[in-house]
Enzyme design. Structure first.
Site, PDB file in Angstrom:
ATOM      1  N   ASP A   8      -0.049  11.990   3.396  1.00 25.50           N
ATOM      2  CA  ASP A   8      -0.837  10.803   3.118  1.00 25.50           C
ATOM      3  C   ASP A   8       0.182   9.703   2.781  1.00 25.50           C
ATOM      4  OD1 ASP A   8      -3.040   9.119   2.351  1.00 25.50           O
ATOM      5  OD2 ASP A   8      -2.590   9.615   0.269  1.00 25.50           O
ATOM      6  N   ASP A  10      -0.658   6.154   0.667  1.00 22.70           N
ATOM      7  CA  ASP A  10      -0.865   5.515  -0.637  1.00 22.70           C
ATOM      8  C   ASP A  10      -0.953   6.551  -1.754  1.00 22.70           C
ATOM      9  OD1 ASP A  10      -0.979   2.889   0.381  1.00 22.70           O
ATOM     10  OD2 ASP A  10      -3.063   3.177   0.970  1.00 22.70           O
TER      11      ASP A  10
END
Length: 241
Positions: A8, A10
């Site tokens: 991922d 953020d």
């Protein structure tokens, strides 16, 4: 046989939310209430479209946005982790699946000189229009009721693996490194030989713990992390076999 690392972005690679960080560029570093209150669940990309339009209306252009975005701090130990992965690229394929956008991720990875670590980045397409406004679109359409309308990370991962199977590439293990609620859907797709690495204290870890209490545990092994160096230590053990 390689390992596939799925990141991922953020609050995983960077220690912030890139979409909310951009608000620093707005007048007084805040949004008017009518925009802030306009978010509808599952429609984040549409919301960000309104944020970018507001920034454009206030004369915020590419250079100023880029200057701000490249100041986002990386999560502790991540750059060292990427150095390690680069030195062992024969062992790992590495992709990003993110609900950010192509412009932000490209700016941030290039500024840190870590683009070469990643084989592919899957995120919402963004570009600057003829007026200099940043625009963003949904990554794809899907039928998953659990995910926001613009992106099902499980579908992305499934399609990535299918395409690689056609090229006769099979991974010995998938390691999914994330933090948020929208990482749970792809995590539930992982098999018992795979590993999910939720960031300690963040939503993904809490959701996995709740599933375990509800007797619906994920199949993959769960290894929580707090810094990139902990992930690196795990990968070092992995390639030693």
């Amino acid at each position: 046989m390689k390992f596939l690392l799925v990141f991922d972005f953020d609050y995983t690679i960077v220690d912030e939310n890139s979409d909310t960080w951009i608000v620093k560029c707005a007048p007084d570093s805040k949004l008017p209430d009518e925009i802030r209150n306009s978010y509808q669940k599952g429609r984040w990309t549409e919301y960000m479209g309104r944020v970018f339009r507001y920034l454009g209306d206030n004369g915020i252009r590419e250079e100023e946005m880029k200057r701000s975005m490249t100041k986002i701090p990386f999560t502790e130990g991540m750059k060292d982790l990427f150095d390690f992965i680069s030195k062992h690229k024969g062992c790992f394929d590495c992709i990003i699946i993110s609900d950010s956008n192509t412009i932000f991720i490209d700016w941030i990875l290039r500024a840190a000189n870590v683009c070469q670590v990643f084989d592919e980045v899957f995120t919402n397409p963004a570009c600057f229009d003829d007026c200099g406004y940043l625009t963003v679109q949904n990554f794809h359409a899907h039928n998953c009721a659990k995910c926001p309308i613009n992106l099902c990370k499980r579908k992305v991962l499934e399609e990535f693996l299918e395409n690689h199977l056609k090229q006769r590439v099979k991974y010995s293990q998938i390691l999914y490194i994330g933090d948020g609620a929208n990482d749970l859907c792809p995590v539930m797709y992982l098999k018992k030989d795979d590993v999910v690495m939720p960031r300690h204290g963040y939503m993904l870890q809490k959701m996995i713990a709740q599933l375990s209490q509800d007797l619906v545990p994920v199949e993959a092994s769960v290894v929580a992390w707090s810094s990139g160096s902990e992930i690196q230590t795990y990968l070092e053990l992995l390639i030693k076999g």
